[in-house]
Design a protein around this motif. Structure first.
Motif, PDB file in Angstrom:
ATOM      1  N   GLY A  84       0.919  -0.911   0.071  1.00 17.75           N
ATOM      2  CA  GLY A  84       0.033   0.207   0.325  1.00 17.75           C
ATOM      3  C   GLY A  84       0.838   1.246   0.021  1.00 17.75           C
ATOM      4  O   GLY A  84       0.629   2.356   0.470  1.00 17.75           O
ATOM      5  N   LEU A  85       1.695   1.157  -0.348  1.00 16.03           N
ATOM      6  CA  LEU A  85       3.582   2.584  -0.618  1.00 16.03           C
ATOM      7  C   LEU A  85       2.435   3.420  -2.061  1.00 16.03           C
ATOM      8  O   LEU A  85       1.712   2.874  -2.862  1.00 16.03           O
ATOM      9  CB  LEU A  85       4.072   2.124  -1.056  1.00 16.03           C
ATOM     10  N   THR A  86       2.282   4.535  -1.408  1.00 15.72           N
ATOM     11  CA  THR A  86       1.718   5.436  -2.722  1.00 15.72           C
ATOM     12  C   THR A  86       3.714   6.447  -2.813  1.00 15.72           C
ATOM     13  O   THR A  86       4.291   6.407  -2.019  1.00 15.72           O
ATOM     14  CB  THR A  86       1.153   6.968  -1.682  1.00 15.72           C
ATOM     15  N   PRO A  87       3.133   7.045  -4.292  1.00 16.69           N
ATOM     16  CA  PRO A  87       4.513   7.675  -4.866  1.00 16.69           C
ATOM     17  C   PRO A  87       4.928   8.805  -4.095  1.00 16.69           C
ATOM     18  O   PRO A  87       4.183   8.843  -3.942  1.00 16.69           O
ATOM     19  CB  PRO A  87       4.088   7.456  -6.327  1.00 16.69           C
ATOM     20  N   VAL A  88       6.734   9.206  -4.038  1.00 17.39           N
ATOM     21  CA  VAL A  88       6.226  10.376  -3.231  1.00 17.39           C
ATOM     22  C   VAL A  88       7.910  10.404  -3.645  1.00 17.39           C
ATOM     23  O   VAL A  88       8.019   9.533  -5.412  1.00 17.39           O
ATOM     24  CB  VAL A  88       6.915  10.140  -1.616  1.00 17.39           C
ATOM     25  N   GLU A  89       7.751  12.011  -3.221  1.00 16.10           N
ATOM     26  CA  GLU A  89       9.371  12.737  -4.578  1.00 16.10           C
ATOM     27  C   GLU A  89      10.537  12.675  -4.408  1.00 16.10           C
ATOM     28  O   GLU A  89      10.440  12.467  -2.964  1.00 16.10           O
ATOM     29  CB  GLU A  89       8.798  14.357  -4.430  1.00 16.10           C
ATOM     30  N   PRO A  90      11.426  11.879  -3.935  1.00 15.79           N
ATOM     31  CA  PRO A  90      12.406  11.485  -4.045  1.00 15.79           C
ATOM     32  C   PRO A  90      13.388  13.015  -3.434  1.00 15.79           C
ATOM     33  O   PRO A  90      13.298  13.767  -4.560  1.00 15.79           O
ATOM     34  CB  PRO A  90      13.230  10.483  -4.559  1.00 15.79           C
ATOM     35  N   PRO A  91      14.621  12.697  -2.696  1.00 16.01           N
ATOM     36  CA  PRO A  91      15.291  13.823  -2.867  1.00 16.01           C
ATOM     37  C   PRO A  91      16.235  13.302  -4.067  1.00 16.01           C
ATOM     38  O   PRO A  91      15.738  12.827  -4.882  1.00 16.01           O
ATOM     39  CB  PRO A  91      16.487  13.281  -1.677  1.00 16.01           C
ATOM     40  N   GLU A  92      17.401  14.636  -4.465  1.00 16.34           N
ATOM     41  CA  GLU A  92      18.107  14.617  -5.671  1.00 16.34           C
ATOM     42  C   GLU A  92      18.827  13.175  -5.635  1.00 16.34           C
ATOM     43  O   GLU A  92      18.939  13.160  -6.357  1.00 16.34           O
ATOM     44  CB  GLU A  92      18.660  16.014  -5.804  1.00 16.34           C
ATOM     45  N   LEU A  93      19.849  13.005  -4.881  1.00 12.80           N
ATOM     46  CA  LEU A  93      20.438  11.534  -4.937  1.00 12.80           C
ATOM     47  C   LEU A  93      20.319  10.628  -3.749  1.00 12.80           C
ATOM     48  O   LEU A  93      18.743  10.866  -2.654  1.00 12.80           O
ATOM     49  CB  LEU A  93      22.015  12.514  -4.787  1.00 12.80           C
ATOM     50  N   LEU A  94      19.756   9.065  -4.242  1.00  8.65           N
ATOM     51  CA  LEU A  94      19.854   8.529  -2.807  1.00  8.65           C
ATOM     52  C   LEU A  94      20.863   7.590  -3.314  1.00  8.65           C
ATOM     53  O   LEU A  94      21.909   7.799  -4.150  1.00  8.65           O
ATOM     54  CB  LEU A  94      18.483   7.476  -3.704  1.00  8.65           C
ATOM     55  N   VAL A 143      22.847   8.075  -6.830  1.00 10.06           N
ATOM     56  CA  VAL A 143      22.493   7.677  -8.001  1.00 10.06           C
ATOM     57  C   VAL A 143      21.267   9.133  -7.676  1.00 10.06           C
ATOM     58  O   VAL A 143      20.581   9.945  -6.903  1.00 10.06           O
ATOM     59  CB  VAL A 143      21.020   6.075  -7.262  1.00 10.06           C
ATOM     60  N   ALA A 144      21.171   8.940  -8.761  1.00 10.50           N
ATOM     61  CA  ALA A 144      20.077  10.232  -9.107  1.00 10.50           C
ATOM     62  C   ALA A 144      18.831  10.345  -9.499  1.00 10.50           C
ATOM     63  O   ALA A 144      18.318   9.910 -10.539  1.00 10.50           O
ATOM     64  CB  ALA A 144      20.609  10.960 -10.591  1.00 10.50           C
ATOM     65  N   ALA A 145      18.220   9.413  -8.016  1.00  9.72           N
ATOM     66  CA  ALA A 145      16.492   9.654  -7.846  1.00  9.72           C
ATOM     67  C   ALA A 145      15.917  10.882  -8.761  1.00  9.72           C
ATOM     68  O   ALA A 145      14.943  10.876  -9.008  1.00  9.72           O
ATOM     69  CB  ALA A 145      16.702   9.230  -6.878  1.00  9.72           C
ATOM     70  N   ALA A 146      16.444  11.740  -8.361  1.00 12.04           N
ATOM     71  CA  ALA A 146      15.380  13.017  -9.469  1.00 12.04           C
ATOM     72  C   ALA A 146      15.180  13.616 -10.589  1.00 12.04           C
ATOM     73  O   ALA A 146      14.333  13.169 -10.562  1.00 12.04           O
ATOM     74  CB  ALA A 146      15.590  14.674  -8.261  1.00 12.04           C
ATOM     75  N   ALA A 147      16.462  12.920 -11.301  1.00  8.01           N
ATOM     76  CA  ALA A 147      16.394  13.242 -12.309  1.00  8.01           C
ATOM     77  C   ALA A 147      15.686  11.693 -13.426  1.00  8.01           C
ATOM     78  O   ALA A 147      14.576  11.321 -14.466  1.00  8.01           O
ATOM     79  CB  ALA A 147      17.899  12.675 -13.175  1.00  8.01           C
ATOM     80  N   MET A 148      15.515  10.383 -11.865  1.00  5.57           N
ATOM     81  CA  MET A 148      14.395   8.988 -12.507  1.00  5.57           C
ATOM     82  C   MET A 148      13.700  10.135 -12.577  1.00  5.57           C
ATOM     83  O   MET A 148      12.392   9.201 -13.207  1.00  5.57           O
ATOM     84  CB  MET A 148      15.462   8.013 -11.923  1.00  5.57           C
ATOM     85  N   ALA A 149      13.030  10.095 -11.252  1.00  2.00           N
ATOM     86  CA  ALA A 149      11.153  10.916 -10.950  1.00  2.00           C
ATOM     87  C   ALA A 149      11.133  11.678 -12.251  1.00  2.00           C
ATOM     88  O   ALA A 149       9.934  11.605 -12.870  1.00  2.00           O
ATOM     89  CB  ALA A 149      11.043  11.236 -10.014  1.00  2.00           C
ATOM     90  N   ASP A 150      11.796  12.544 -12.989  1.00  3.93           N
ATOM     91  CA  ASP A 150      11.690  12.843 -13.698  1.00  3.93           C
ATOM     92  C   ASP A 150      11.755  12.289 -14.858  1.00  3.93           C
ATOM     93  O   ASP A 150      10.492  12.902 -16.252  1.00  3.93           O
ATOM     94  CB  ASP A 150      12.650  13.822 -14.337  1.00  3.93           C
ATOM     95  N   ASP A 151      11.748  11.372 -15.002  1.00  4.30           N
ATOM     96  CA  ASP A 151      11.668  10.749 -15.917  1.00  4.30           C
ATOM     97  C   ASP A 151      10.754   9.289 -16.238  1.00  4.30           C
ATOM     98  O   ASP A 151      10.620   8.356 -17.352  1.00  4.30           O
ATOM     99  CB  ASP A 151      12.776   9.954 -16.765  1.00  4.30           C
ATOM    100  N   GLY A 152       9.899   9.917 -15.454  1.00  5.31           N
ATOM    101  CA  GLY A 152       8.656   8.897 -15.195  1.00  5.31           C
ATOM    102  C   GLY A 152       9.289   6.990 -14.529  1.00  5.31           C
ATOM    103  O   GLY A 152       7.525   6.763 -13.742  1.00  5.31           O
ATOM    104  N   HIS A 153       9.691   7.250 -13.407  1.00  4.01           N
ATOM    105  CA  HIS A 153      10.286   6.346 -12.576  1.00  4.01           C
ATOM    106  C   HIS A 153      10.232   6.706 -10.627  1.00  4.01           C
ATOM    107  O   HIS A 153       9.562   7.665 -10.640  1.00  4.01           O
ATOM    108  CB  HIS A 153      11.880   6.090 -12.589  1.00  4.01           C
ATOM    109  N   HIS A 154       8.960   5.761 -10.275  1.00  2.79           N
ATOM    110  CA  HIS A 154       8.458   5.763  -9.874  1.00  2.79           C
ATOM    111  C   HIS A 154       9.267   5.451  -7.875  1.00  2.79           C
ATOM    112  O   HIS A 154       9.943   4.498  -8.031  1.00  2.79           O
ATOM    113  CB  HIS A 154       6.936   4.939  -9.075  1.00  2.79           C
ATOM    114  N   PHE A 155       9.037   5.947  -7.140  1.00  8.21           N
ATOM    115  CA  PHE A 155       9.842   5.885  -5.725  1.00  8.21           C
ATOM    116  C   PHE A 155       8.437   5.998  -4.277  1.00  8.21           C
ATOM    117  O   PHE A 155       7.836   6.602  -4.389  1.00  8.21           O
ATOM    118  CB  PHE A 155      10.740   7.285  -5.845  1.00  8.21           C
TER     119      PHE A 155
END
Length: 177
Positions: A84-94, A143-155
């Protein structure tokens, strides 16, 4: 049974093999604590409620969640559960901790979840170092998490603050921390 052994047994049962002690997890991963304790005892692993509560409270990674008279693993399942996890915006880096021996494959193909539901990432390099140390000489990947999220990957972020995603394509790896 000491708390480390109890924690490992709980992780195995609640994340990977509930059938090994004859229990069934609910679709969202929960099981009644009394059912779990009876099943553990029936399979030679006697654990008291007090011991279980100590393991849950003292686990540095907060691997388990208790809700009233139920328990589940917070993440890391290889059995089908819906947390039941909801997608959230990640920080810039993980950060992703791994063993040095995995680097060539990761840099070629990215980080994959394998038999688990998600790739696990950390918000800081120190936590990723602990994770990577479990598998050999550790390497911490940025990991460039914010860039991933910008490209449609869910966190997603689990209850114990582990960051989760389906994969980390190699193009989002920014080297070692």
């Amino acid at each position: 049974m000491d708390t480390v052994k109890i924690s490992k047994r709980l992780s195995y049962v609640l994340r990977h093999a509930p059938e090994s002690i004859g229990i069934t997890l609910s679709p969202d991963g929960w099981v009644q604590i009394d059912t779990l304790l009876r099943a553990l005892a029936a399979h030679g692993h006697r654990v008291t409620r007090a011991q279980l509560d100590t393991v849950v409270a003292d686990n540095d990674k907060q691997r388990f969640a208790v809700d009233g008279d139920r328990i589940r693993a917070s993440q890391g399942h290889s059995v089908q559960v819906e947390l039941g996890l909801t997608p959230v915006e990640p920080p810039e880096l993980l950060y992703h901790g791994t063993a040095r021996r995995n680097l060539a494959s990761i840099y070629a193909d990215g980080v994959h979840r394998g038999s688990r539901h998600h790739v696990h990432l950390s918000a800081d390099a120190q936590t990723a170092h602990k994770v990577g140390s479990r598998h050999g000489a550790p390497v911490i990947l940025v990991v460039a998490a914010a860039a991933m999220a910008d490209d449609g990957h869910h966190f997603y972020r689990s209850a114990n603050d582990v960051w989760l995603t389906d994969e980390v394509p190699a193009r989002y790896l920014r080297g070692e921390a």
